[in-house]
Design a protein around this motif. Structure first.
Motif, PDB file in Angstrom:
ATOM      1  N   LEU A  13       1.001  -1.227   0.047  1.00  0.00           N
ATOM      2  CA  LEU A  13       0.147  -0.026   0.032  1.00  0.00           C
ATOM      3  C   LEU A  13       0.889   1.257  -0.083  1.00  0.00           C
ATOM      4  O   LEU A  13       2.024   1.376   0.209  1.00  0.00           O
ATOM      5  CB  LEU A  13      -0.923  -0.049   1.143  1.00  0.00           C
ATOM      6  CG  LEU A  13      -1.860  -1.331   1.296  1.00  0.00           C
ATOM      7  CD1 LEU A  13      -2.679  -0.992   2.630  1.00  0.00           C
ATOM      8  CD2 LEU A  13      -2.813  -1.190   0.143  1.00  0.00           C
ATOM      9  N   PRO A  14       0.350   2.407  -0.387  1.00  0.00           N
ATOM     10  CA  PRO A  14       0.961   3.760  -0.259  1.00  0.00           C
ATOM     11  C   PRO A  14       1.687   3.781   1.036  1.00  0.00           C
ATOM     12  O   PRO A  14       1.359   3.341   2.259  1.00  0.00           O
ATOM     13  CB  PRO A  14       0.025   4.804  -0.435  1.00  0.00           C
ATOM     14  CG  PRO A  14      -0.964   4.132  -0.932  1.00  0.00           C
ATOM     15  CD  PRO A  14      -1.022   2.611  -0.668  1.00  0.00           C
ATOM     16  N   GLY A  20       1.083   3.140  10.039  1.00  0.00           N
ATOM     17  CA  GLY A  20      -0.278   2.943  10.550  1.00  0.00           C
ATOM     18  C   GLY A  20      -0.612   1.683  11.243  1.00  0.00           C
ATOM     19  O   GLY A  20      -1.400   1.590  12.385  1.00  0.00           O
ATOM     20  N   LEU A  21      -0.486   0.761  10.471  1.00  0.00           N
ATOM     21  CA  LEU A  21      -0.637  -0.499  10.991  1.00  0.00           C
ATOM     22  C   LEU A  21      -0.061  -1.127  12.311  1.00  0.00           C
ATOM     23  O   LEU A  21      -0.431  -1.676  13.107  1.00  0.00           O
ATOM     24  CB  LEU A  21      -0.621  -1.559   9.964  1.00  0.00           C
ATOM     25  CG  LEU A  21      -0.930  -3.080  10.201  1.00  0.00           C
ATOM     26  CD1 LEU A  21      -2.352  -3.444  10.344  1.00  0.00           C
ATOM     27  CD2 LEU A  21      -0.485  -4.096   9.007  1.00  0.00           C
ATOM     28  N   PRO A 162      -7.715  -4.682  -3.921  1.00  0.00           N
ATOM     29  CA  PRO A 162      -8.547  -4.142  -4.712  1.00  0.00           C
ATOM     30  C   PRO A 162      -9.891  -3.335  -4.431  1.00  0.00           C
ATOM     31  O   PRO A 162     -10.403  -2.562  -5.075  1.00  0.00           O
ATOM     32  CB  PRO A 162      -8.994  -5.636  -5.433  1.00  0.00           C
ATOM     33  CG  PRO A 162      -9.134  -6.445  -4.467  1.00  0.00           C
ATOM     34  CD  PRO A 162      -7.730  -6.121  -3.746  1.00  0.00           C
ATOM     35  N   LEU A 163     -10.446  -3.751  -3.157  1.00  0.00           N
ATOM     36  CA  LEU A 163     -11.445  -3.303  -2.964  1.00  0.00           C
ATOM     37  C   LEU A 163     -11.397  -1.779  -2.600  1.00  0.00           C
ATOM     38  O   LEU A 163     -12.383  -1.013  -2.985  1.00  0.00           O
ATOM     39  CB  LEU A 163     -12.058  -3.960  -1.299  1.00  0.00           C
ATOM     40  CG  LEU A 163     -13.350  -3.383  -0.857  1.00  0.00           C
ATOM     41  CD1 LEU A 163     -14.198  -3.856  -1.852  1.00  0.00           C
ATOM     42  CD2 LEU A 163     -13.664  -4.118   0.446  1.00  0.00           C
ATOM     43  N   PRO A 164     -10.498  -1.333  -2.048  1.00  0.00           N
ATOM     44  CA  PRO A 164     -10.547   0.401  -2.062  1.00  0.00           C
ATOM     45  C   PRO A 164     -10.659   0.960  -3.453  1.00  0.00           C
ATOM     46  O   PRO A 164     -11.302   1.993  -3.211  1.00  0.00           O
ATOM     47  CB  PRO A 164      -9.178   0.668  -1.303  1.00  0.00           C
ATOM     48  CG  PRO A 164      -8.672  -0.346  -0.694  1.00  0.00           C
ATOM     49  CD  PRO A 164      -9.382  -1.625  -1.335  1.00  0.00           C
ATOM     50  N   GLY A 165     -10.030   0.325  -4.201  1.00  0.00           N
ATOM     51  CA  GLY A 165     -10.294   1.108  -5.594  1.00  0.00           C
ATOM     52  C   GLY A 165     -11.747   1.104  -6.111  1.00  0.00           C
ATOM     53  O   GLY A 165     -11.987   1.823  -6.699  1.00  0.00           O
ATOM     54  N   TRP A 166     -12.255  -0.107  -6.079  1.00  0.00           N
ATOM     55  CA  TRP A 166     -13.739  -0.555  -6.289  1.00  0.00           C
ATOM     56  C   TRP A 166     -14.599   0.454  -5.763  1.00  0.00           C
ATOM     57  O   TRP A 166     -15.700   0.963  -6.302  1.00  0.00           O
ATOM     58  CB  TRP A 166     -14.032  -1.986  -6.123  1.00  0.00           C
ATOM     59  CG  TRP A 166     -13.279  -2.972  -6.818  1.00  0.00           C
ATOM     60  CD1 TRP A 166     -12.515  -2.895  -8.014  1.00  0.00           C
ATOM     61  CD2 TRP A 166     -13.216  -4.378  -6.458  1.00  0.00           C
ATOM     62  NE1 TRP A 166     -11.801  -3.911  -8.380  1.00  0.00           N
ATOM     63  CE2 TRP A 166     -12.420  -4.907  -7.546  1.00  0.00           C
ATOM     64  CE3 TRP A 166     -14.005  -5.027  -5.511  1.00  0.00           C
ATOM     65  CZ2 TRP A 166     -12.123  -6.212  -7.587  1.00  0.00           C
ATOM     66  CZ3 TRP A 166     -13.802  -6.422  -5.798  1.00  0.00           C
ATOM     67  CH2 TRP A 166     -12.817  -7.037  -6.808  1.00  0.00           C
ATOM     68  N   ILE A 172      -4.618   3.785   0.610  1.00  0.00           N
ATOM     69  CA  ILE A 172      -3.928   3.765   1.960  1.00  0.00           C
ATOM     70  C   ILE A 172      -4.895   3.061   3.034  1.00  0.00           C
ATOM     71  O   ILE A 172      -4.406   2.770   3.963  1.00  0.00           O
ATOM     72  CB  ILE A 172      -3.357   5.141   2.402  1.00  0.00           C
ATOM     73  CG1 ILE A 172      -2.335   4.889   3.505  1.00  0.00           C
ATOM     74  CG2 ILE A 172      -4.430   6.251   2.691  1.00  0.00           C
ATOM     75  CD1 ILE A 172      -1.532   6.040   4.004  1.00  0.00           C
ATOM     76  N   TRP A 173      -6.125   3.238   2.712  1.00  0.00           N
ATOM     77  CA  TRP A 173      -7.090   2.972   3.968  1.00  0.00           C
ATOM     78  C   TRP A 173      -7.257   1.307   3.615  1.00  0.00           C
ATOM     79  O   TRP A 173      -7.945   0.733   4.275  1.00  0.00           O
ATOM     80  CB  TRP A 173      -8.524   3.425   3.486  1.00  0.00           C
ATOM     81  CG  TRP A 173      -8.412   4.773   3.936  1.00  0.00           C
ATOM     82  CD1 TRP A 173      -8.480   6.098   3.364  1.00  0.00           C
ATOM     83  CD2 TRP A 173      -8.790   5.304   5.334  1.00  0.00           C
ATOM     84  NE1 TRP A 173      -8.506   7.305   4.181  1.00  0.00           N
ATOM     85  CE2 TRP A 173      -8.535   6.695   5.551  1.00  0.00           C
ATOM     86  CE3 TRP A 173      -8.793   4.601   6.780  1.00  0.00           C
ATOM     87  CZ2 TRP A 173      -8.659   7.439   6.709  1.00  0.00           C
ATOM     88  CZ3 TRP A 173      -8.872   5.227   7.811  1.00  0.00           C
ATOM     89  CH2 TRP A 173      -8.978   6.545   7.836  1.00  0.00           C
TER      90      TRP A 173
END
Length: 231
Positions: A13-14, A20-21, A162-166, A172-173
């Motif tokens: 991820l970015p 953050g994690l 893929p889900l954040p883009g969808w 980043i989330w």
């Protein structure tokens, strides 16, 4: 192992997702260790002894297991609600200084909220695993733990990449999707552990009335805290 896999996926991820994690994991592991692991470690010798010398060993184990589940839930339910409703306040109080800004606290909150979904089953599952150890069975919890890791990895990749883009949200989330996936896997593992154990020693688990009271109290406390926060 699950945390390691989550870190690997977060590295895709970015910039900022891994940090953050990691910050969220520091907060998330506190109730797991303080309430889940401690109660499980304390109950293991007593349950093991009951199976060895008590003629009513299964009943004793079931009684101690149910008592331990109630004890864990009493502390973990409000902890989970705090992560879901007030994660920004917690992150800001402990971490916000210097280059860690309010926006960073909100980001950690999103990751914490995802972990809050699976906080209760993750801690209850540790006690169920200890019960299997007391029964001299280490293979069953190992098999279910492998299912947990596999499911968390598959769902984690889907939720994080893929889900954040969808959904049209910043990539980043996806880190929040990792903790949400781990929470879902935790529920699956805990239910498998409980179902198999119930077939061996009888019904175990938390009474629905007890859980309703716990969640009602936690929601009321969170609402009061939100009122103070808004004021």
């Amino acid at each position: 192992l699950s945390a390691y896999v989550d870190t690997l996926l977060a590295s895709l991820l970015p910039t900022g997702a891994v940090t953050g994690l990691a910050n969220a994991q520091v907060l998330y592991t506190l109730p797991v260790s303080l309430f889940g692991m401690s109660v499980s470690a304390a109950e293991l010798p007593a349950m093991s002894g009951a199976m060895g010398i008590d003629p009513n060993g299964a009943e004793t184990v079931r009684s101690r297991l149910n008592g331990g589940l109630r004890q864990i839930a009493f502390f973990v339910v409000p902890s989970a609600m705090a992560f879901i409703a007030l994660g920004d306040v917690i992150a800001a109080a402990l971490l916000q200084t210097g280059r860690f800004r309010q926006s960073d606290a909100v980001y950690v909150w999103g990751i914490l909220a995802g972990s809050g979904v699976g906080l209760l089953p993750s801690t209850l599952g540790r006690l169920y695993s200890s019960t299997y150890y007391a029964l001299r069975d280490t293979r069953t919890p190992l098999r279910y733990a492998l299912v947990h890791v596999a499911l968390a990895t598959i769902l984690g990749y889907f939720f994080a990449i893929p889900l954040p883009g969808w959904l049209g949200i910043p990539a980043i989330w996806g880190a929040a999707g990792l903790t949400l996936a781990a929470g879902i896997a935790g529920w699956v593992e805990m239910r498998m552990l409980r179902r198999t154990l119930n077939s061996r020693i009888g019904a175990t688990g938390l009474a629905s009335g007890y859980m309703l009271r716990l969640w009602a109290a936690a929601i009321a406390a969170a609402a009061a805290a939100w009122t103070v926060k808004l004021l």
